[in-house]
Every structure is written in structure tokens, then in C-alpha cells.
Design an enzyme around this catalytic site. Structure first.
Site, PDB file in Angstrom:
ATOM      1  N   ASP A 192       9.194 -10.561  10.127  1.00  0.00           N
ATOM      2  CA  ASP A 192       8.881 -11.375   8.950  1.00  0.00           C
ATOM      3  C   ASP A 192       8.462 -12.789   9.345  1.00  0.00           C
ATOM      4  OD1 ASP A 192       9.330  -9.349   7.173  1.00  0.00           O
ATOM      5  OD2 ASP A 192      11.290 -10.061   6.510  1.00  0.00           O
ATOM      6  N   TYR A 233      -4.624 -10.464   9.791  1.00  0.00           N
ATOM      7  CA  TYR A 233      -5.651 -10.055   8.844  1.00  0.00           C
ATOM      8  C   TYR A 233      -7.019 -10.614   9.264  1.00  0.00           C
ATOM      9  CZ  TYR A 233      -1.809  -9.071   5.513  1.00  0.00           C
ATOM     10  OH  TYR A 233      -0.673  -8.587   4.891  1.00  0.00           O
ATOM     11  N   GLU A 239       0.781  -1.223   0.000  1.00  0.00           N
ATOM     12  CA  GLU A 239       0.000   0.000   0.000  1.00  0.00           C
ATOM     13  C   GLU A 239       0.817   1.278   0.000  1.00  0.00           C
ATOM     14  OE1 GLU A 239       0.327  -1.579   4.313  1.00  0.00           O
ATOM     15  OE2 GLU A 239       0.053  -2.422   2.311  1.00  0.00           O
TER      16      GLU A 239
END
Length: 613
Positions: A374, A382, A270
């Protein structure tokens, strides 16, 4: 005394306030480097306390020189601390008075070990005509591209001056070009709104562009531009209007995005004014455009209002999934929002099972002290985050009661950062005057925030669009268990189904036992899943192929995983291939490792247990 709330940075961002960032750099395609200087306007972050020590994050950078107010100053680069990189120390000859703004300029170059930037040879691109480079800084890779306070807690307005022999895109509004020399131009961009380091982006390559809305342009390689225009022009402005109706007016002026070559490791990133997107979105039927709705939603959740550390990543991603599905619901209908939530619930279950239900990384709020962000990346923030918001909406009285909170939330925290406490307090601040404190009190906040595993509440979604998927899956499972011939399955079974329904059907089958190999062959014969142009469908079918050990299609699976760099597809495929044939998995990865972005390659190496470089 150190008061950092972010364990993923070595910078002393709590002491040093950055007012502006200027990146003045050049891309060298031959040497595969980015070099130049970054210039910061800095000030003491402590009222009445002079600034005597500056610490920035670096990783695999070659720091060449440092100046303060145009005067060279000594600097020190510490030994590397694993994934945190090397702290860069600058000690001013005299403390900078608290009221003064100083100019800190650092000359540097990236190195071959840079984890943020990938350079592509022409043959690795879609068109094959020119080299290409792009950055991917999330979560903590910006420090390998430039010295910075590499934490989402810090948001800074930026100016980018990038010299390249090929067109450039960066995280800002384009302001033209200048200074043509040696077949190159300086491409200039301004980002007046503060952005965190992970949203700094640079891309350069053979680019064409096309308008896909009054506020939106898509960039991609010339050979791909017609397909991209078709895929996105129908929905882009509708998405923007739906998002604004749920939140606040769009703050970033334009929503432009780039469809990258296949090695891009995410569905989308994004970056403000320059969203990066995977070419796997291009299915020819606009069936994957919800990813752009997701990235657009980040313009509010993530970009405008940012999680203050990666420990509360769900505030970026869970809120964004919630907004994405609200957008889809506004445009396509509530049943489609509910259907997408069903698919997400299945992906959440798979992710929790992969980590283990008691794993730290299955919590909404994770402890990242000593852990690489990571390694924590998965669908959990999410989808578990979405389901938390979905439950709050239900408890509070439904969409008509909850949705007005969204605009309140984004106005309250615009251009700043949030954590779980600020979020919870904002809920009470908004809903208490409406007499809904008791509803919020009924939520088990600790269980949602800190308990591992699946959510403490099982949602009830509308299954209208899913029922046929469940029924056909049940027929396949029942038939396989009874050892019937699979020849009675035909293309008409799925006539009129959407890509999402096909995906759910395959997800349900994957949750069951492995299928007999003649069933895997019959499924492809009837439904042609292996030839699907939609990567979501072919990926799910190949998961069944590997789970069922159907060797005749292993070559097709291996070829596919070597053409796509999106981690959503790559990592699960390698994990299943590793279980089916470890030697083939390792051999395949070594063959294609240079194709993948370093973030992706590093995680796949861990998945496969490969320790050597």
C-alpha cells in the site's frame, strides 16, 4: 527450502496447490462482521512429494476451527508480523499423498480491525435508507476477510454462498438465491475462471440495477440508478467491442459493475463480473467514463493475465492504461488517446516529485521486501508502465506492428501470471520471426525496469487537443507575474472545452508558482471551478486554492474532502492542506476518519504524521 518470489505473503503457496475455493459466509450488519467458513480443495504442489504443512495468510481474523477431510485438526496462529498479518499453520496428522486432493475447511470471523471490509450506516450511503458493506482486498487485504494464500501468484476458481438481509454482489456469475430464513437469503455466485485473492469481492446493500449493454448491468442505490444508466449506456458495449478487437474474446461472460457510496477509496476496482466504481464518475456528461474503459481493460491485463507479485504491479496497471487509451483511441480518435497520455505524463511527474526522483517506489520493478505494498501505491506503475509500452510500440514500428502482439500476449499467458522476464521473452518470441530483434535490443531494459525517477525516454505526444490549454495557462501565468488585474478573464475563454482540457489547464497552472489570491478568486468567478459537478475539475482547482493559500475557500475544500473517499483526490488534498494549515488538516481528518475506508484512512494518517489511533 522457500522459493517464494512474493515477499508480501507468508503462505507456502509454492508447496500447496489450491484447486477450488468455496466461501460460505454470512454478513452481520449489526455486529459489522463477516463470519462462516472457507473450504479449499488442496493438493501438494510438488510432484511426488506429500503435503505435510499448510500455511495461509490471515490478518485480524478470529480463526475458530480447522478440519481436514471432515476431521478436526489442530492449528496455530503466529504472532502478528506488522502488515503481513498472522500466519495460520495447519499440520495434517499424516502427510497428504501427492496424488490426493484433500478438503481443508476453516471456520472464522472477521473482527473490528478488518482492513478489507467497510460497513456503512444508512446516513453514509447515497440513499440513506439501509446499511451497506463492501470489500476492497487489493493489495494484501483479502487475508483480513478470509484465510487465504494472499498473493497474485495463485489463481483459483471460486464459489460464493453469502447470506445477507440485503442484496449481494460478488466476484462471479449470479446463480440465484436459496434458504430464506430470518429475513435473509443466501446469494450464490460461481467464478469458473481462476482469480487471485485480491479480486475476491463482496458487497451488500440497497441495490437497484439497469442494463447498460447486451453484456452489462450497472448496480447502484435506487436514488442513483437513473444517473448511472445515462452515464454508461452510451459507451459500454462500444468499449467492450473495441477491447476485444485489440485483444481476445471477452472471457468472463458478463461485464457488470457497481457504483458504490462515496467512501469507496479507488476510482474503480476490477473485481471480475463485479467491478466496483466510485460515484465521482457520475458527472452528468459522460466525461469520466474512461475509468470504466480502464476497469474493463483489466479483464485482460490483471484478471486474465496477472502480475505474479506486487513488485511488478506495472504489468497489471501499465498494460491496462495502455489498453484503456487504445480503446479511447478506437472510439474517439487517436488525438484523444494522445491527449490522455499528456495528462498522464503530468500526473507521473507529480508522483515522482512527491516520492523523490531516487526513491525505490519510482521504479517499474520495486523491491517490496519488508515494505507494505500500500505504501508503494501511486500513479507511477500506471503511467511509467504506459510510457514504457508506448516506447516499445514506437521502437517496434508503430501501432499497426505492435497491436497484434497484444492478442498473442493475452492468449499465451491467459489464466496465468507474468513477471518482467516473461513479458520481455514474449516480446522477443513474437517479434524475432518478424526480423525485429534489433529494435528490441535498442531498448535500455535495465533503465526502464530498475532505474528510479522519470522514464529514460521523453515521449512525443500529439498536442493538438492540448495547445489551447497551454496557451491559456501561459496567459494566466504571464498576467500574474506582471501583476495585471485578472478581471479580463471570462467564461468564453474555455467555451467548448472538454473536462479533460479543463483538467490539463489546471494541471499546467499547478506546476507553476503559487498564484496571487485575487487570481484564484477571479479564476473561480470566471470559470466556476469550485461548483463543478466533475470531481476531476473541482479537485484540481482546490489544489491550486491550497497551494496559493486562498483561505476564503478552505471551508469548501474541507467540506469536499469529507464527502469523497477516493484516494486520488483525498490524499493530495490532505497533503496540500497539511502544508497550508497542519492543525486544520489534522482536525479535518479526525472529523471524517470514520467515513474513509481503512486503507485510505491509514495512508492519510501516514501522510499527516499522525501516530496515535
Amino acid at each position: 527450502m522457500k522459493i517464494s518470489l512474493d515477499p508480501s505473503t507468508q503462505s507456502n503457496y509454492y508447496d500447496v496447490a489450491i484447486q477450488h475455493l468455496l466461501l460460505d459466509a454470512e454478513i452481520d450488519f449489526d455486529k459489522e462482521l463477516l463470519f462462516g467458513a472457507v473450504e479449499y480443495k488442496i493438493q501438494s504442489a510438488r510432484i511426488s512429494q506429500p503435503l505435510s504443512h499448510i500455511i495461509l495468510d490471515t490478518s485480524y481474523l478470529d480463526v475458530k476451527a480447522v478440519s481436514l477431510n471432515d476431521t478436526s485438526v489442530p492449528f496455530r496462529v503466529d504472532e502478528r508480523r506488522d502488515f503481513l498479518g498472522n500466519a495460520l499453520h495447519v499440520v495434517p496428522p499424516m502427510p497428504i499423498p501427492a496424488v490426493d486432493v484433500a478438503t481443508l475447511r476453516i471456520s472464522f470471523s472477521t473482527t473490528k480491525e478488518c482492513t478489507a471490509i467497510q460497513f456503512l450506516d444508512p446516513q453514509q450511503t447515497i440513499g440513506g435508507n439501509a446499511p451497506y458493506m463492501f470489500s476492497q482486498c487489493q493489495a494484501i487485504h483479502a487475508r483480513s476477510m478470509l484465510p487465504c494464500q494472499d498473493t497474485p501468484s495463485v489463481k483459483v476458481p471460486c464459489t460464493f454462498h453469502i447470506r445477507s438481509k440485503l442484496p449481494v454482489i460478488a466476484s462471479g456469475i449470479p446463480c440465484g438465491t436459496c434458504d430464506f430464513r430470518d429475513d435473509s437469503l443466501v446469494y450464490m455466485f460461481e467464478q469458473p475462471l481462476g482469480i487471485p485473492s485480491y479480486l475476491i469481492s463482496i458487497l451488500s446493500g440497497d441495490l437497484a440495477s439497469s442494463s447498460v449493454g447486451p453484456r452489462s448491468t450497472v448496480y447502484t442505490e435506487p436514488d442513483n440508478i437513473v444517473a448511472c444508466k445515462f452515464e454508461f449506456e452510451h459507451d459500454m458495449e462500444n468499449f467492450m467491442k473495441a477491447a476485444e478487437s485489440l485483444t481476445t474474446p471477452y472471457a468472463w461472460t458478463r461485464y457488470d459493475f457497481v457504483v458504490l457510496p462515496p467512501s469507496f477509496p479507488y476510482g474503480g476496482m476490477e473485481n471480475p463480473n463485479a467491478t466496483f466504481a466510485t460515484p465521482t464518475l457520475i458527472a452528468g456528461d459522460r466525461s469520466n467514463v474512461s475509468v470504466i474503459a480502464h476497469e474493463l481493460a483489466h479483464s485482460w491485463s490483471g484478471n486474465l493475465v496477472t502480475n505474479e507479485s506486487w513488485q511488478c504491479f506495472w504489468l497489471n496497471e501499465g498494460m491496462t492504461v495502455f489498453l484503456e487509451r487504445k480503446i479511447i483511441g478506437r472510439i474517439q480518435g487517436e488525438k484523444h488517446r494522445q491527449f490522455d497520455a499528456i495528462i498522464g505524463w503530468g500526473e507521473l511527474k507529480e508522483a515522482v516529485e512527491l516520492f523523490g526522483k531516487d526513491h525505490e517506489f519510482t521504479k517499474l520493478i520495486v523491491d517490496l521486501d519488508g515494505k507494505d505494498p500500500d505504501d508503494a501505491f501511486s500513479t507511477i506503475p500506471y503511467e511509467k508502465g504506459f510510457n514504457f509500452l508506448y516506447e516499445i510500440e514506437r521502437v517496434i514500428g508503430g501501432p499497426t506492428v505492435f497491436e497484434p502482439f497484444l492478442s498473442f500476449y493475452f492468449r499465451k499467458f491467459a489464466n496465468s501470471t507474468v513477471n518482467e522476464t516473461k513479458f520481455k521473452n514474449a516480446l522477443y518470441e513474437y517479434f524475432k520471426p518478424l526480423g525485429l530483434s534489433n529494435a528490441l535490443d535498442s531498448i535500455d531494459w535495465d533503465a526502464w525496469f530498475y532505474a528510479p525517477g522519470m522514464p529514460p525516454v521523453i515521449p512525443k505526444f500529439d498536442t493538438t487537443l492540448a495547445d489551447n490549454c497551454y496557451k491559456l495557462a501561459d496567459v494566466w501565468v504571464t498576467s500574474a507575474k506582471s501583476s495585471q488585474s485578472p478581471d479580463h478573464f471570462k467564461q468564453d475563454d474555455i467555451k467548448g472545452w472538454s473536462a479533460g482540457q479543463l483538467s490539463l489547464f489546471l494541471d499546467v497552472l499547478f506546476e507553476t508558482d503559487a498564484f496571487p489570491q485575487n487570481y484564484i478568486a477571479a479564476m473561480d468567478s470566471a470559470y466556476s471551478f469550485s461548483n463543478s459537478k466533475n470531481a476531476e475539475i473541482s479537485f484540481r482547482y482546490f489544489k491550486l486554492v491550497l497551494k496559493s493559500r486562498y483561505k476564503p475557500l478552505y471551508k469548501l475544500v474541507v467540506d469536499q474532502v469529507g464527502k469523497v473517499g477516493r484516494m486520488k483526490f483525498v490524499r493530495p488534498t490532505y497533503r496540500l492542506l497539511n502544508q497550508a494549515d497542519h492543525e486544520l488538516a489534522v482536525r479535518t481528518f479526525k472529523k471524517y476518519s470514520n467515513f474513509y475506508h481503512k486503507i485510505c484512512a491509514g495512508l492519510v494518517k501516514k501522510d499527516l504524521g499522525i501516530t496515535e489511533n
